[in-house]
Design a protein around this motif. Structure first.
Motif, PDB file in Angstrom:
ATOM      1  N   SER A 338       0.858  -1.167   0.000  1.00 45.46           N
ATOM      2  CA  SER A 338       0.000   0.000   0.000  1.00 45.46           C
ATOM      3  C   SER A 338       0.908   1.236   0.000  1.00 45.46           C
ATOM      4  O   SER A 338       1.970   1.225   0.609  1.00 45.46           O
ATOM      5  N   ASN A 339       0.473   2.289  -0.670  1.00 47.83           N
ATOM      6  CA  ASN A 339       1.234   3.544  -0.591  1.00 47.83           C
ATOM      7  C   ASN A 339       0.811   4.337   0.639  1.00 47.83           C
ATOM      8  O   ASN A 339       1.305   5.415   0.890  1.00 47.83           O
ATOM      9  N   ASN A 340      -0.108   3.773   1.380  1.00 47.10           N
ATOM     10  CA  ASN A 340      -0.740   4.463   2.491  1.00 47.10           C
ATOM     11  C   ASN A 340      -0.089   4.025   3.798  1.00 47.10           C
ATOM     12  O   ASN A 340       0.484   2.959   3.878  1.00 47.10           O
ATOM     13  N   GLN A 341      -0.212   4.869   4.823  1.00 46.90           N
ATOM     14  CA  GLN A 341       0.295   4.510   6.148  1.00 46.90           C
ATOM     15  C   GLN A 341      -0.723   4.898   7.175  1.00 46.90           C
ATOM     16  O   GLN A 341      -1.523   5.792   6.933  1.00 46.90           O
ATOM     17  N   LYS A 343      -1.350   6.290  11.155  1.00 45.96           N
ATOM     18  CA  LYS A 343      -0.637   7.003  12.210  1.00 45.96           C
ATOM     19  C   LYS A 343      -0.780   6.244  13.507  1.00 45.96           C
ATOM     20  O   LYS A 343      -1.890   5.904  13.909  1.00 45.96           O
ATOM     21  N   GLN A 344       0.329   5.981  14.140  1.00 46.29           N
ATOM     22  CA  GLN A 344       0.310   5.154  15.343  1.00 46.29           C
ATOM     23  C   GLN A 344       0.608   5.968  16.590  1.00 46.29           C
ATOM     24  O   GLN A 344       1.129   7.084  16.513  1.00 46.29           O
TER      25      GLN A 344
END
Ligand code: PLP
Length: 361
Positions: A338-341, A343-344
């Motif tokens: 995925s190019n997405n992440q 937020k943690q």
């Protein structure tokens, strides 16, 4: 049948729906999970990339009961095995055949033995085969080697082979072509389809030809088969001894239906082309993020291929891309590519969430 509301609500599974086109009789015990009748979904974001009035739809066969088109063939293969009195079935699998064989065999009261290439089966597929209760044997070899073994086993032991070399598999799978014609009112101009062992392209063509003979459609589609570049024997004309691709469902170097697939390509004036893993992943992300459709990487090869040869599509044509399997089968690939992440480590407060959303400037 087709796409009427009542047909949808009362869908009996594809053997009952298309009984007159299938080699079953009143004494065949139908083993079904109500497979088939999958949606044909417009794909405007893909169509827009082609332009020229081309219409693109995807046949989302990942919505079958075990998450792939293999269920179409398996309801037939398992019903016929049961009719013949089989107590056990066997298959080689890149994953989806094992999940499907396991589900239908157990539902039919049979044992299911599945040979898989160790380390090359997507997580969801392995999970399915285990939970359905298959006897899973991982071999230190690839799919082609596993298929060679199970073919021998089936001729020497009391186990029925349910790979697509079993002719009942293709009989069941051809119903996807019937559904396309029943929905569209005719065959599409082009059918784009991922090709591994080449059973499915063969089955679709059988279905279109039978409907054409019965005058249910006026035309026959051009069949466009797409293979992964690292596993593209039908493109190069040579067996691939060590096939490699991220699209594990089509990681096959010596397709069982090789000659049949060539015959389909010639009769339909179609073509085989290859797509790289990068192109497959691009189409995979595009389908999810712009069309809202999550398929597995092998399935995205059909869309990757269409985009690769988009200049060859006739103006105004109707194109159907087959999405063979569900994206949930392979969560590892989805997360890794995925190019997405996400937020943690966000504090559980409104202001921290608002800040993370970029709303607290
Ligand atoms: C089995 C499979 C294919 C390949 O189909 P063949 O009939 O082997 O050509 C493609 N995509 C998915 C998801 C599959 O499970």
């Amino acid at each position: 049948m087709g796409n009427t509301a009542s047909g949808h609500l009362n869908w009996p599974g594809l053997i009952e729906a298309y009984r007159s086109y299938l080699p079953v009789s009143d004494s065949t015990p139908v083993v079904t999970l109500q497979e088939g009748n999958t949606p044909l979904i417009p794909a405007p974001a893909i169509a827009k990339r082609i332009g020229r009035g081309v219409r693109v739809l995807v046949k989302y066969d990942g919505l079958n009961p075990t998450g792939s088109f293999k269920d179409r063939g398996m309801t037939m293969a398992i019903s016929k095995a049961k009719e013949a009195g089989a107590k056990a079935v066997i298959c080689a699998s890149t994953g989806n055949t094992s999940a499907s064989a396991a589900a239908y065999a157990r539902r039919g009261g049979m044992r299911a033995f599945v040979l898989i290439p160790d380390g090359y089966v997507a997580l969801g597929k392995l999970a399915q085969a285990l939970l359905y209760g298959a006897e899973v044997l991982a071999i230190q070899g690839n799919f082609d080697q596993a298929l060679g073994i199970v073919r021998e086993m089936a001729s020497n032991y009391p186990v029925t082979l349910v790979n697509s070399v079993n002719p009942y598999r293709l009989e069941g799978q051809k119903t996807a072509a019937f559904e396309l014609v029943d929905s569209l009112g005719d065959a599409p101009d082009w059918l784009c389809i991922p090709v591994g062992n080449a059973g499915n392209i063969t089955a679709y063509w059988m279905g279109f030809c039978q409907y054409h003979q019965d005058r249910k459609c006026d035309r026959l589609p051009v069949m466009m088969g797409f293979q992964a570049a690292g596993a593209s024997p039908l493109v190069t004309g040579e067996v691939v001894t060590h096939p490699e691709t991220i699209a594990t469902a089509i990681r096959i170097g010596n397709p069982a239906s090789w000659e049949k697939a060539i015959a389909v390509q010639q009769a339909s004036q179609g073509k085989f082309n290859s797509v790289t893993d990068a192109e497959i992943l691009e189409a995979y992300r595009l389908l999810a993020s712009e069309e809202g459709i999550f398929c597995e990487p092998a399935s995205a090869a059909s869309v990757a291929g269409l985009l690769k040869v988009k200049d060859q599509v006739p103006t105004g044509a109707t194109v159907v891309c087959v999405l063979t399997g569900n994206g949930l089968k392979d969560p590892d690939t989805a997360i890794q590519h995925s190019n997405n992440q996400f937020k943690q480590g966000i504090e559980p407060t409104i202001s921290a969430v608002a800040t993370a959303m970029g709303l607290n400037e």
